[in-house]
Design an enzyme around this catalytic site. Sequence first.
Site, mmCIF file in Angstrom:
data_model
loop_
_atom_site.group_PDB
_atom_site.id
_atom_site.type_symbol
_atom_site.label_atom_id
_atom_site.label_comp_id
_atom_site.label_asym_id
_atom_site.label_seq_id
_atom_site.Cartn_x
_atom_site.Cartn_y
_atom_site.Cartn_z
ATOM 1 N N ARG A 85 31.294 5.645 56.485
ATOM 2 C CA ARG A 85 30.960 7.059 56.283
ATOM 3 C C ARG A 85 29.490 7.201 55.909
ATOM 4 O O ARG A 85 28.910 6.312 55.277
ATOM 5 C CB ARG A 85 31.809 7.659 55.151
ATOM 6 N N ASP A 106 38.421 14.856 42.304
ATOM 7 C CA ASP A 106 37.706 13.652 42.766
ATOM 8 C C ASP A 106 37.467 13.696 44.274
ATOM 9 O O ASP A 106 36.779 12.833 44.807
ATOM 10 C CB ASP A 106 38.478 12.386 42.381
HETATM 11 P P1 AMP Z 1 42.549 9.593 47.426
HETATM 12 O O1 AMP Z 1 43.874 10.250 47.208
HETATM 13 O O2 AMP Z 1 42.451 8.864 48.757
HETATM 14 O O3 AMP Z 1 41.407 10.504 47.204
HETATM 15 O O4 AMP Z 1 42.439 8.418 46.343
HETATM 16 C C1 AMP Z 1 42.535 8.629 44.965
HETATM 17 C C2 AMP Z 1 42.107 7.396 44.236
HETATM 18 O O5 AMP Z 1 42.915 6.280 44.606
HETATM 19 C C3 AMP Z 1 40.677 6.959 44.489
HETATM 20 O O6 AMP Z 1 40.179 6.404 43.314
HETATM 21 C C4 AMP Z 1 40.825 5.930 45.566
HETATM 22 O O7 AMP Z 1 39.756 5.022 45.593
HETATM 23 C C5 AMP Z 1 42.111 5.240 45.131
HETATM 24 N N1 AMP Z 1 42.805 4.597 46.242
HETATM 25 C C6 AMP Z 1 43.453 5.194 47.274
HETATM 26 N N2 AMP Z 1 43.983 4.271 48.088
HETATM 27 C C7 AMP Z 1 43.669 3.064 47.580
HETATM 28 C C8 AMP Z 1 43.929 1.719 47.955
HETATM 29 N N3 AMP Z 1 44.640 1.405 49.041
HETATM 30 N N4 AMP Z 1 43.435 0.745 47.177
HETATM 31 C C9 AMP Z 1 42.728 1.015 46.072
HETATM 32 N N5 AMP Z 1 42.459 2.255 45.652
HETATM 33 C C10 AMP Z 1 42.921 3.270 46.393
HETATM 34 MG MG MG Z 2 39.562 10.471 47.194
#
Ligand code: AMP
Ligand code: MG
Length: 511
Positions: free
Chosen positions: A191, A271
């Site tokens: 990205r 976030d």
């Molecule tokens: P998101 O819902 O994708 O915005 O993710 C929320 C949080 O979970 C963020 O801190 C992401 O970095 C973390 N996160 C989501 N998927 C993963 C993954 N497979 N491994 C590690 N962290 C994750």
């Molecule tokens: Mg996120």
Amino acid sequence: MNAPSCAAPALPPDLPPGWHWNNRFAALGPAFSTPMNLQPLEQPYLVGYSPSAASLLGLTSEALHSPQWLDVLAGNTVPNGAQPLSSVYSGHQFGVWAGQLGDGRAVLLGELEPPTGHGGESQEIQLKGSGLTPYSRMGDGRAVLRSSIREFLCSEAIHALGIPTTRALSVVGSDHPVYRERPETAAVVTRLAPSFVRFGHFEHFCHHNLHGDLRQLADFVIDRFYPQCRTDSALKGNAYANFLQAVTQRTAHLLAQWQAVGFCHGVMNTDNMSILGLTIDYGPFQFLDGFDPGHICNHSDNQGRYAFERQPQVAYWNLYCLGQALLPLIEEQDLAIAALETYKTVYPQAFDAAMAAKLGFPTVQNGQTDLLADLLRLMAVEHVDYSIFWRRLSHWTGRAIDTPNAAEDALVRDLFLDQDGITQWLLHFSELHTYIPRGLSANLMLKTNPKYVLRNHLGELAIQAAQAKDFTVLAKLQMVLAHPFDEQPEHSTYADFPPDWAGSIAISCSS
Ligand code: AMP
Ligand code: MG
């Protein structure tokens, strides 16, 4: 198993002439991030790339196809001068304080600065899905191919629609298994954005009473992206209040554009809110098919917190979280509230202007609000296809009066069972157009109402083909979506109604 290609890493690629790394976020210091050693991705292959995003970095398609760049995009080689890191942030998820989150599967390689005279902005380059970080919590740090393709396609499609967004340079895949509800394979989406700072970064430092760090971060973002906040005399000349107001206004504009085009983000946690007002973190997003104001695109959103019609209100709620986080710097609560209050005027103005253009009005018209409300009510009852309606109405507007055309007329009317309703509405619509040249309106509408949007089923077909190692479906879809307002008659099937099976596609947070 074959040895991972990182066993014999290629030499780092040369940067295009004049480009250099200027890693400003890394320079903020250790409070904001952790330096990262990238986890290699075995036997990577290029799944897709965006020539237009590549041009932001002065990169040609040939360069991106080189083994050197493939290894960079897979996280297997770190270019000389890059400083990989993962940043720390916190946030509210589904309305609840979630504590520390952070880049759990993203690594910022660094920031590439163009040569002087280039005219473009510096871009931070982030690999998403590149492995474990100190912020991975229970996750594996990886992303699967399906969600990486969705993020890639949508970032570039949203950009082509003229809506602010992080960009996507490439998707690199690997046969490395990743386990979700079922075994899948890993991918990394690269990205680009001038900054990936989120509301949650500020919430993090406020929550921990780290006001020095909070100030340093705010000063960094203001100096770099909102310098006018330093000199603006509004809000008692308070730079941090002006910053909050500027972010509020950018966010209001962003939301107006999402609502106008029928884009549902799906996970508007704090976030996932960009401090630059960019669309960021594409997960269970959806462009509306049939118009349903209460549409919930995220299978995990049981309460419908992020339903389509709630998005503008949620953005405002998220801005309040940002305001709360900036309060130690703003110091006066009244100033923070005044900054946030501007949302209540800027959002409706931006929305009205966007809908005026969709309706073919060069400026907002008296009577437009009622006209639009009547239309949306009619459309909601029958779940009339959102994009198809607006596109057909654009053609109807161009021809209905000057050169009456029965076929054109039927194309609009046939979308509705309530024939009296749509007849009345078209009469009302025509009345408001009385003094506006039809050609002018139609031109405006055809440039505002896209023929092509990334419907879920289109993405799904590209994903299924890519999972079987056929990347041509993705490339073709991407090409069509790069010109969403062009007729492209040879690609009209991409603008068709969704097939019945589209309704059964369930997209959750799992990615
Ligand atoms: P998101 O819902 O994708 O915005 O993710 C929320 C949080 O979970 C963020 O801190 C992401 O970095 C973390 N996160 C989501 N998927 C993963 C993954 N497979 N491994 C590690 N962290 C994750
Ligand atoms: Mg996120």
